[in-house]
Design an enzyme around this catalytic site. Structure first.
Site, mmCIF file in Angstrom:
data_model
loop_
_atom_site.group_PDB
_atom_site.id
_atom_site.type_symbol
_atom_site.label_atom_id
_atom_site.label_comp_id
_atom_site.label_asym_id
_atom_site.label_seq_id
_atom_site.Cartn_x
_atom_site.Cartn_y
_atom_site.Cartn_z
ATOM 1 N N CYS A 51 19.593 3.846 56.807
ATOM 2 C CA CYS A 51 19.904 4.563 58.045
ATOM 3 C C CYS A 51 20.385 3.617 59.141
ATOM 4 C CB CYS A 51 18.707 5.375 58.524
ATOM 5 S SG CYS A 51 17.260 4.384 58.942
ATOM 6 N N SER B 292 15.861 -6.081 61.273
ATOM 7 C CA SER B 292 15.627 -4.640 61.404
ATOM 8 C C SER B 292 15.545 -4.216 62.867
ATOM 9 C CB SER B 292 14.321 -4.250 60.695
ATOM 10 O OG SER B 292 14.402 -4.497 59.315
ATOM 11 N N GLY C 131 10.665 13.727 51.828
ATOM 12 C CA GLY C 131 10.784 12.403 51.212
ATOM 13 C C GLY C 131 9.834 11.395 51.827
ATOM 14 N N LYS C 132 10.161 10.124 51.659
ATOM 15 C CA LYS C 132 9.283 9.047 52.121
ATOM 16 C C LYS C 132 9.125 9.058 53.638
ATOM 17 C CE LYS C 132 8.389 4.111 51.625
ATOM 18 N NZ LYS C 132 8.803 2.833 50.997
ATOM 19 N N MET C 133 10.237 9.283 54.360
ATOM 20 C CA MET C 133 10.144 9.299 55.823
ATOM 21 C C MET C 133 9.268 10.453 56.296
ATOM 22 S SD MET C 133 13.657 7.927 57.565
ATOM 23 C CE MET C 133 14.796 9.120 56.905
#
EC number: 1.2.1.70
Length: 432
Positions: free
Chosen positions: A50, A109, A191-193
């Site tokens: 993302c 990040s 999902g994971k998020m």
């Protein structure tokens, strides 16, 4: 040969630009094949998250490799080359390798030290292998970068207390709403998020959460991980009804098209007086035009920087220790890369030694007679191979380990001259 990374990230491009270049997992194989078809690209790996799209390359020609990768990005996104160049960054060789190490360690990040990027780089590496984009050079680079990322997290405190994109979104929602416990909260995706969103919402003592997903079965798998929570599951077809009963909506699906659109909002008869949409997906799940509605506030991943900045100051100090470790890892890479220069000479030396060994062994066998050979050939073969390997071992080790470029270059030339290695071609030596 040169190592190159061509890409863009949250540092060089806004989300509305990044989403145009995002490559979903299902398209990675096709993208790798397309890139490998270019004449100057030897190896490829694609990291798409993302917050970044980065193409790692081994090329036979630096300029042409950059041009081909840039052209691929333009063709796959319908963006012009001038538009792309405003936001792209290009790094070569050591800088490209160090960048991958910094990315894997979480130092590049949006949220310094976040853990998800390590698993994303691992997936990038696995997909590169699966679709045969990664060869011996990128294989070594990615293995070392992943090892470096693990080492940084083990030997420093960079990941201790680090926030994630999901937790930052929850923090931003709390800043805007103040008390999340009284809000009607919906998560779009399973999902994971979404799992991380649920986890952080529960830590804020939120009791009731709605999960909306295209696959109800997948949503059930998510809910099963939080048996103590009151989580309601809805199919995507019920989204309009759920929106009308929500104060806060988090979105984090892998959809390539917006799910919450102006048309969907117009179809809603009775929206709350204020609806906040926190879109942490790239490409975005919420159409940017939805923000034009008076009672709706839309936030995307770029808006999380406000929350992140509060967490970053202390983490930058930890990052300095991590940078020192990465310099050590880069030095190890440089030794390996330098050793590649010696490989052609070493191979020629081995080949010449093998030609001599085989020829002299044949002479010895013809003198010893068939009876002796049938009883002792394996022993003689092993003996001659052992002698050759022992003689070659030390010079080969020294050549590979030599870090001084000039000394190594001179040693290679001397070796080639002394052993007349220029005559060794395709396993044949015209002088023997």
């Amino acid at each position: 040969m040169n190592i190159i990374v061509v890409g863009l990230s949250h540092k060089t491009a806004p989300v509305d630009f990044r989403e145009k270049l995002s490559i979903p997992k299902v398209r990675i194989g096709e993208a790798i094949r397309e890139l490998c078809n270019y004449p100057h690209i030897e190896e490829v790996a694609i990291l798409s998250t993302c917050n970044r799209l980065e193409i790692y390359l081994l090329t036979s020609d630096t300029y042409q490799g950059i041009r081909e990768a840039t052209q691929f990005l333009a063709d796959s996104s319908d963006l012009s080359l001038p538009e792309l160049r405003q936001h792209l960054f290009i790094l070569l060789h050591q800088d490209a390798v160090m960048h991958l190490m910094r990315v894997t360690a979480g130092l590049d990040s949006l949220i310094i030290g976040e853990g998800q990027i390590l698993s994303q780089v691992k997936q990038c590496y696995q997909l590169g292998q699966q679709y045969q984009g990664i060869g011996p050079v990128l294989n070594n680079i990615f293995k070392q970068a992943i090892s470096a990322g693990k080492r940084v997290r083990t030997e420093t405190q960079i990941s201790t207390g680090a926030v994630s994109i999901s937790s930052a979104a929850v923090e931003l929602a709390q800043i805007k709403k103040q008390d999340l416990r009284t809000a009607n909260i919906t998560i779009l995706g399973a999902g994971k998020m979404s799992r991380l969103l649920v986890q952080h919402l529960l830590s804020k003592r939120v009791k009731d959460i709605n999960i909306v997903n295209r696959s109800v079965e997948r949503a059930k798998l998510l809910v099963d991980q939080f048996k103590e929570a009151n989580i309601n599951i809805y199919n995507l077809s019920e989204l309009k009804t759920i929106l009308q009963n929500s104060d806060i909506v988090f979105t984090g699906t892998s959809s390539q098209e917006p799910i919450i659109t102006p048309e969907l909002i117009n179809d809603c008869d009775n929206l709350p007086s204020e609806l906040m949409l926190f879109d942490i997906a790239v490409p975005r799940n919420v159409d940017p035009n939805v923000s034009q509605f008076d009672n709706i506030k839309v936030f995307n991943v770029d808006d999380l920087k406000v929350v992140v900045s509060q967490n970053q100051q202390t983490r930058r100090k930890m990052a300095k220790a991590a940078e020192i470790l990465l310099e050590e890892e880069l030095s190890a890479f440089n030794i390996w890369w330098g050793s590649l220069e010696a490989i052609p000479t070493i191979n020629k030396l081995r080949e010449k030694a093998e030609i001599i060994r085989v020829k002299e062994l044949e002479k010895a066998i013809s003198r010893l007679g068939n009876e002796f050979v049938s009883d002792h050939q394996e022993i003689v073969e092993s003996l001659t191979r052992g002698i050759v390997n022992k003689i070659l071992h030390d010079p080969m080790v020294q050549l590979r380990a030599q870090q001084d470029i000039e000394i190594r270059g001179r040693a290679l030339k001397i070796l080639q001259t002394l052993f007349n290695l220029d005559t060794i071609k395709n396993g044949m030596s015209p002088t023997l």
